[in-house]
Design a protein around this motif. Structure first.
Motif, PDB file in Angstrom:
ATOM      1  N   ALA A   1      -2.245   3.405 -19.692  1.00  0.00           N
ATOM      2  CA  ALA A   1      -1.728   4.505 -19.157  1.00  0.00           C
ATOM      3  C   ALA A   1      -2.715   4.938 -18.026  1.00  0.00           C
ATOM      4  O   ALA A   1      -2.286   5.301 -17.116  1.00  0.00           O
ATOM      5  N   VAL A   2      -3.934   4.854 -18.547  1.00  0.00           N
ATOM      6  CA  VAL A   2      -5.022   5.261 -17.193  1.00  0.00           C
ATOM      7  C   VAL A   2      -4.784   4.713 -15.988  1.00  0.00           C
ATOM      8  O   VAL A   2      -5.025   5.134 -15.044  1.00  0.00           O
TER       9      VAL A   2
ATOM     10  N   THR B   1      -2.652   2.637 -14.876  1.00  0.00           N
ATOM     11  CA  THR B   1      -1.406   2.932 -14.049  1.00  0.00           C
ATOM     12  C   THR B   1      -1.295   4.368 -13.460  1.00  0.00           C
ATOM     13  O   THR B   1      -0.949   4.170 -12.196  1.00  0.00           O
ATOM     14  N   LEU B   2      -1.851   5.400 -14.107  1.00  0.00           N
ATOM     15  CA  LEU B   2      -1.836   6.685 -13.281  1.00  0.00           C
ATOM     16  C   LEU B   2      -2.639   6.579 -12.158  1.00  0.00           C
ATOM     17  O   LEU B   2      -2.420   7.009 -10.991  1.00  0.00           O
TER      18      LEU B   2
ATOM     19  N   ILE C   1      -1.500   6.782  -8.114  1.00  0.00           N
ATOM     20  CA  ILE C   1      -1.995   8.081  -7.387  1.00  0.00           C
ATOM     21  C   ILE C   1      -2.924   7.387  -6.179  1.00  0.00           C
ATOM     22  O   ILE C   1      -2.593   7.961  -5.011  1.00  0.00           O
TER      23      ILE C   1
END
Length: 222
Positions: free
Chosen positions: A79-80, A82-83, A87
Motif C-alpha cells: 500500500a505504501v 503504491t501510494l 504521488i
C-alpha cells in the motif's frame, strides 16, 4: 542471487533501450534515455526503500516465528509503495518538461524524453509493487525463486514483447509499454510464489525432522 534478482530489471531496460536506438524515424540518442531514466531513478530510490523495509521486517518476524504479522507487513508495504509511486509519478509527470530541461536544452531530447516519461511514470508504481513483493518473498528465506521470476518476468517478457507486439506496431510508445507489462506480469508471478511460500511456512513438511525440531516448528528453507 540477490544481486542477480536486483540487476535483472536493468538488463531488461537496457535491452529495450537498445531496440529503441534501432528505430530509424526517431533520434533516440543516449541523452534522451539518460535524462528520462535519471529522473525516474529518483522515484525508484524512494520505492526501493520500501523494498528494503519489507525485506527486513519480514525476515525478522520469520526469525521470531511471528508468522501472523507477515500478512500485515505485506499489505502495508504494498500500500505504501503504491501510494508513493502514484504521488511521485504524478508530480514528476506534471513537471516533466522543466525537469528534462535540467539535463538538456535540446528540444528533440526533451520531446522524446517526455514520451518515455508519459508511459513510465504513471505506471511506475507497478515496479514498486514488483520489487516490494520480491522483498517480502526474500524475507521468507527464499532467494532462488525471486531470482528466477525476475529473470523470466523483467527480462523475458520484454524480449517476448519486442519480438511479437512490437513487430506489429513499430513505434516508441509500444516499445515503452513493455515496461509496465513486464512489471505487472512479474508482480503477479511473485505474488503467487509468495502465497506458496506462506503456505509452506505455515504447513512445513515434517519428514527428516527430529521430534524436538517438529515441536519447535522447524522447517528447512529452500
Amino acid at each position: 542471487r540477490a544481486a542477480i534478482a536486483t540487476a535483472m530489471p536493468q538488463v531488461g531496460s537496457d535491452a529495450s533501450a537498445s531496440v529503441g536506438q534501432g528505430l530509424g524515424e526517431y533520434d533516440f540518442s543516449g541523452d534522451t534515455a539518460t535524462a528520462a531514466s535519471n529522473l525516474e531513478g529518483f522515484l525508484y530510490v524512494i520505492m526501493n526503500s520500501i523494498y528494503q523495509t519489507a525485506l527486513s521486517f519480514a525476515s525478522q518476524n520469520v526469525g521470531a516465528r511471528a508468522y501472523g504479522r507477515l500478512r500485515k507487513i505485506t499489505l502495508l508495504s504494498v500500500a505504501v509503495v503504491t501510494l508513493l509511486g502514484l504521488i511521485g509519478g504524478s508530480v514528476m509527470m506534471l513537471l516533466r518538461y522543466p525537469l528534462l530541461h535540467i539535463y538538456s536544452s535540446s528540444e528533440e531530447v526533451i520531446h522524446y524524453g517526455a514520451i518515455r516519461m508519459s508511459v513510465i511514470l504513471p505506471t511506475y508504481f507497478l515496479c514498486g509493487i514488483m520489487d516490494t513483493m520480491v522483498g517480502n518473498l526474500r524475507g521468507l528465506g527464499y532467494s532462488v525463486m525471486p531470482m528466477a521470476v525476475s529473470i523470466a518476468g523483467a527480462c523475458g517478457v520484454r524480449i517476448l514483447w519486442i519480438y511479437t507486439v512490437f513487430q506489429w506496431h513499430h513505434d516508441l510508445q509500444t516499445l515503452y509499454l513493455s515496461y509496465p507489462i513486464s512489471w505487472a506480469v512479474t508482480a503477479l508471478a511473485v505474488l503467487n510464489s509468495y502465497m506458496a511460500g506462506i503456505l509452506y511456512l505455515m504447513n512445513p513438511p515434517v519428514i527428516n525432522c527430529r521430534r524436538d525440531q517438529q515441536k519447535e516448528g522447524y522447517f528447512p528453507y529452500i
